[in-house]
Design a protein around this motif. Structure first.
Motif, PDB file in Angstrom:
ATOM      1  N   PHE A 120       0.838  -1.200   0.000  1.00  0.00           N
ATOM      2  CA  PHE A 120       0.000   0.000   0.000  1.00  0.00           C
ATOM      3  C   PHE A 120       0.872   1.247   0.000  1.00  0.00           C
ATOM      4  O   PHE A 120       1.990   1.255   0.518  1.00  0.00           O
ATOM      5  CB  PHE A 120      -0.874   0.061   1.267  1.00  0.00           C
ATOM      6  CG  PHE A 120      -1.701  -1.169   1.512  1.00  0.00           C
ATOM      7  CD1 PHE A 120      -1.158  -2.278   2.108  1.00  0.00           C
ATOM      8  CD2 PHE A 120      -3.046  -1.185   1.167  1.00  0.00           C
ATOM      9  CE1 PHE A 120      -1.925  -3.421   2.349  1.00  0.00           C
ATOM     10  CE2 PHE A 120      -3.823  -2.311   1.417  1.00  0.00           C
ATOM     11  CZ  PHE A 120      -3.258  -3.425   2.001  1.00  0.00           C
ATOM     12  N   TYR A 148       0.066   5.235   1.271  1.00  0.00           N
ATOM     13  CA  TYR A 148      -0.867   6.179   1.882  1.00  0.00           C
ATOM     14  C   TYR A 148      -0.255   7.569   1.851  1.00  0.00           C
ATOM     15  O   TYR A 148       0.964   7.735   1.905  1.00  0.00           O
ATOM     16  CB  TYR A 148      -1.150   5.805   3.340  1.00  0.00           C
ATOM     17  CG  TYR A 148      -2.048   4.610   3.517  1.00  0.00           C
ATOM     18  CD1 TYR A 148      -1.520   3.324   3.557  1.00  0.00           C
ATOM     19  CD2 TYR A 148      -3.416   4.767   3.660  1.00  0.00           C
ATOM     20  CE1 TYR A 148      -2.347   2.227   3.724  1.00  0.00           C
ATOM     21  CE2 TYR A 148      -4.260   3.660   3.835  1.00  0.00           C
ATOM     22  CZ  TYR A 148      -3.712   2.408   3.861  1.00  0.00           C
ATOM     23  OH  TYR A 148      -4.529   1.316   4.036  1.00  0.00           O
ATOM     24  N   GLN A 200      -0.552  11.425   3.818  1.00  0.00           N
ATOM     25  CA  GLN A 200      -1.057  12.133   4.997  1.00  0.00           C
ATOM     26  C   GLN A 200      -0.732  13.606   4.839  1.00  0.00           C
ATOM     27  O   GLN A 200       0.428  14.001   4.937  1.00  0.00           O
ATOM     28  CB  GLN A 200      -0.443  11.568   6.269  1.00  0.00           C
ATOM     29  CG  GLN A 200      -1.015  12.144   7.546  1.00  0.00           C
ATOM     30  CD  GLN A 200      -0.414  11.491   8.783  1.00  0.00           C
ATOM     31  OE1 GLN A 200       0.770  11.179   8.820  1.00  0.00           O
ATOM     32  NE2 GLN A 200      -1.226  11.282   9.801  1.00  0.00           N
ATOM     33  N   GLY A 209      -5.784  12.791   8.395  1.00  0.00           N
ATOM     34  CA  GLY A 209      -5.557  11.369   8.563  1.00  0.00           C
ATOM     35  C   GLY A 209      -4.905  10.778   7.329  1.00  0.00           C
ATOM     36  O   GLY A 209      -4.432  11.492   6.448  1.00  0.00           O
ATOM     37  N   LEU A 210      -4.871   9.476   7.276  1.00  0.00           N
ATOM     38  CA  LEU A 210      -4.242   8.767   6.176  1.00  0.00           C
ATOM     39  C   LEU A 210      -5.248   8.496   5.065  1.00  0.00           C
ATOM     40  O   LEU A 210      -6.370   8.070   5.319  1.00  0.00           O
ATOM     41  CB  LEU A 210      -3.673   7.441   6.668  1.00  0.00           C
ATOM     42  CG  LEU A 210      -2.428   7.535   7.533  1.00  0.00           C
ATOM     43  CD1 LEU A 210      -2.216   6.236   8.271  1.00  0.00           C
ATOM     44  CD2 LEU A 210      -1.218   7.855   6.686  1.00  0.00           C
ATOM     45  N   PHE A 212       3.484   7.337   3.073  1.00  0.00           N
ATOM     46  CA  PHE A 212       3.844   6.129   3.802  1.00  0.00           C
ATOM     47  C   PHE A 212       3.615   4.911   2.927  1.00  0.00           C
ATOM     48  O   PHE A 212       2.548   4.738   2.339  1.00  0.00           O
ATOM     49  CB  PHE A 212       3.008   5.978   5.077  1.00  0.00           C
ATOM     50  CG  PHE A 212       3.289   7.005   6.127  1.00  0.00           C
ATOM     51  CD1 PHE A 212       2.539   8.162   6.209  1.00  0.00           C
ATOM     52  CD2 PHE A 212       4.321   6.820   7.033  1.00  0.00           C
ATOM     53  CE1 PHE A 212       2.810   9.119   7.179  1.00  0.00           C
ATOM     54  CE2 PHE A 212       4.593   7.772   8.007  1.00  0.00           C
ATOM     55  CZ  PHE A 212       3.836   8.920   8.076  1.00  0.00           C
ATOM     56  N   PHE A 230       4.266  -0.235   8.635  1.00  0.00           N
ATOM     57  CA  PHE A 230       4.462   1.027   7.935  1.00  0.00           C
ATOM     58  C   PHE A 230       5.939   1.367   7.836  1.00  0.00           C
ATOM     59  O   PHE A 230       6.719   1.086   8.747  1.00  0.00           O
ATOM     60  CB  PHE A 230       3.764   2.168   8.677  1.00  0.00           C
ATOM     61  CG  PHE A 230       2.287   2.227   8.434  1.00  0.00           C
ATOM     62  CD1 PHE A 230       1.423   1.488   9.213  1.00  0.00           C
ATOM     63  CD2 PHE A 230       1.763   3.018   7.433  1.00  0.00           C
ATOM     64  CE1 PHE A 230       0.064   1.539   8.995  1.00  0.00           C
ATOM     65  CE2 PHE A 230       0.401   3.081   7.214  1.00  0.00           C
ATOM     66  CZ  PHE A 230      -0.448   2.333   7.994  1.00  0.00           C
ATOM     67  N   GLY A 231       6.292   2.019   6.721  1.00  0.00           N
ATOM     68  CA  GLY A 231       7.596   2.653   6.653  1.00  0.00           C
ATOM     69  C   GLY A 231       7.584   3.928   7.478  1.00  0.00           C
ATOM     70  O   GLY A 231       6.549   4.344   7.993  1.00  0.00           O
ATOM     71  N   THR A 232       8.738   4.534   7.596  1.00  0.00           N
ATOM     72  CA  THR A 232       8.874   5.726   8.428  1.00  0.00           C
ATOM     73  C   THR A 232       8.413   6.988   7.717  1.00  0.00           C
ATOM     74  O   THR A 232       8.376   8.053   8.318  1.00  0.00           O
ATOM     75  CB  THR A 232      10.319   5.912   8.890  1.00  0.00           C
ATOM     76  OG1 THR A 232      11.175   5.835   7.750  1.00  0.00           O
ATOM     77  CG2 THR A 232      10.701   4.831   9.890  1.00  0.00           C
ATOM     78  N   SER A 284       6.595   7.054  12.163  1.00  0.00           N
ATOM     79  CA  SER A 284       5.587   6.299  11.421  1.00  0.00           C
ATOM     80  C   SER A 284       4.519   5.793  12.386  1.00  0.00           C
ATOM     81  O   SER A 284       4.541   6.097  13.578  1.00  0.00           O
ATOM     82  CB  SER A 284       6.253   5.143  10.696  1.00  0.00           C
ATOM     83  OG  SER A 284       5.316   4.453   9.910  1.00  0.00           O
ATOM     84  N   LEU A 340      -4.862   6.885  15.699  1.00  0.00           N
ATOM     85  CA  LEU A 340      -5.751   6.575  14.575  1.00  0.00           C
ATOM     86  C   LEU A 340      -6.368   5.198  14.745  1.00  0.00           C
ATOM     87  O   LEU A 340      -5.698   4.268  15.197  1.00  0.00           O
ATOM     88  CB  LEU A 340      -4.987   6.586  13.243  1.00  0.00           C
ATOM     89  CG  LEU A 340      -4.316   7.884  12.817  1.00  0.00           C
ATOM     90  CD1 LEU A 340      -2.821   7.785  13.004  1.00  0.00           C
ATOM     91  CD2 LEU A 340      -4.629   8.181  11.365  1.00  0.00           C
ATOM     92  N   PHE A 354      -8.485   4.284   7.284  1.00  0.00           N
ATOM     93  CA  PHE A 354      -8.119   4.920   8.542  1.00  0.00           C
ATOM     94  C   PHE A 354      -9.067   6.058   8.876  1.00  0.00           C
ATOM     95  O   PHE A 354      -9.582   6.739   7.984  1.00  0.00           O
ATOM     96  CB  PHE A 354      -6.696   5.482   8.455  1.00  0.00           C
ATOM     97  CG  PHE A 354      -5.633   4.426   8.441  1.00  0.00           C
ATOM     98  CD1 PHE A 354      -5.300   3.770   7.270  1.00  0.00           C
ATOM     99  CD2 PHE A 354      -4.979   4.068   9.609  1.00  0.00           C
ATOM    100  CE1 PHE A 354      -4.331   2.781   7.255  1.00  0.00           C
ATOM    101  CE2 PHE A 354      -4.008   3.084   9.600  1.00  0.00           C
ATOM    102  CZ  PHE A 354      -3.682   2.440   8.427  1.00  0.00           C
ATOM    103  N   GLY A 355      -9.261   6.248  10.162  1.00  0.00           N
ATOM    104  CA  GLY A 355      -9.926   7.443  10.618  1.00  0.00           C
ATOM    105  C   GLY A 355      -9.022   8.645  10.418  1.00  0.00           C
ATOM    106  O   GLY A 355      -7.848   8.512  10.084  1.00  0.00           O
ATOM    107  N   SER A 356      -9.586   9.824  10.612  1.00  0.00           N
ATOM    108  CA  SER A 356      -8.827  11.057  10.368  1.00  0.00           C
ATOM    109  C   SER A 356      -7.855  11.368  11.496  1.00  0.00           C
ATOM    110  O   SER A 356      -7.044  12.282  11.382  1.00  0.00           O
ATOM    111  CB  SER A 356      -9.771  12.229  10.154  1.00  0.00           C
ATOM    112  OG  SER A 356     -10.659  12.334  11.249  1.00  0.00           O
TER     113      SER A 356
END
Lengths: 112, 112
Positions: free
Chosen positions: A34, A36, A38, A43-44, A90, A102-104, B42, B92, B103-105
């Motif tokens: 994935f 994402y 932000q 949020g994401l 991310f 997740f990556g950083t 992250s 989150l 994801f939520g915000s």
């Protein structure tokens, strides 16, 4: 152990230039991948995802990513960056056990 | 994909107090996840919440500090207890549907 590496902490590009954000993962089986985004104070938001099939995945906002198994990579690309693309990006890996890594993150600055 | 309403969006809390964060999903989901994103970091998974059972906590997170409720398939809460400035983060919630994660915000928490 599973892990996700985003080697670039911060990238600056000019508006209209092309963009590539790097992501490498470590996982024994075929991962679910994935990207994402932000935005500040937000949020994401999912840009795109890869589960199987065509290794070039199209996402929202003109983004695409290519899964390269031989390189354990899932780099995100965009041909022409817009000022509104400035955000934190991310890369993430999900395993069959529903573990999410997740990556950083890579912070993108777009200059006019 | 599911739509998640998370609240509060932000709060400033006194040291030693507790804050409860709520996530409401517009559809029934089996698993809900709670993440923490510390400044410049992250996302880190805190726990996985299934309806009708105790949440499963990741290493470094304990129920006394982060109690979670999951009363039904569309709702969950995370409480940050006895807060200290080190708890200042974005929290989150997330749900998984067919290997897609939404994801939520986020809740931006500042502890003073």
């Amino acid at each position: 152990a599973q892990s996700v590496t985003q080697p670039d902490i911060h990238i600056t590009v000019s508006e209209g230039a092309s963009l590539e954000l790097r992501c490498n993962y470590s996982y024994g089986a075929t991962p679910y991948l994935f990207w994402y985004v932000q935005s500040p104070g937000q949020g994401l938001q999912l840009l795109l995802k890869y589960f199987s099939g065509d290794t070039l995945v199209q996402g929202i906002k003109g983004f695409e990513a290519e899964f390269k198994r031989s390189q354990s990579s899932f780099n995100l690309r965009k041909p022409s960056v817009h000022w509104s693309d400035a955000a934190e990006y991310f890369c993430a890996v999900a395993t069959t056990g529903n573990q999410f890594y997740f990556g950083t993150g890579t912070s993108l600055t777009v200059i006019p | 994909s599911a739509v998640i309403s998370q609240k509060p969006s932000r709060d400033i809390c006194q040291r030693g107090t507790s804050l409860t964060i709520q996530c409401q999903v517009d559809s029934q989901v089996t698993m809900m996840f709670w993440y923490r994103q510390q400044p410049g970091q992250s996302l880190t998974l805190i726990a996985t919440a299934n309806q009708g059972s105790e949440a499963t906590y990741e290493s470094g997170f304990v129920i006394d500090k982060f109690p979670i409720s999951r009363p039904n398939l569309t709702f969950s809460t995370l409480t940050v207890s006895n807060m200290s400035p080190e708890d200042s983060s974005i929290y989150l919630c997330s749900v998984e549907q067919g290997h897609g994660y939404t994801f939520g915000s986020g809740t931006r928490l500042t502890v003073v």
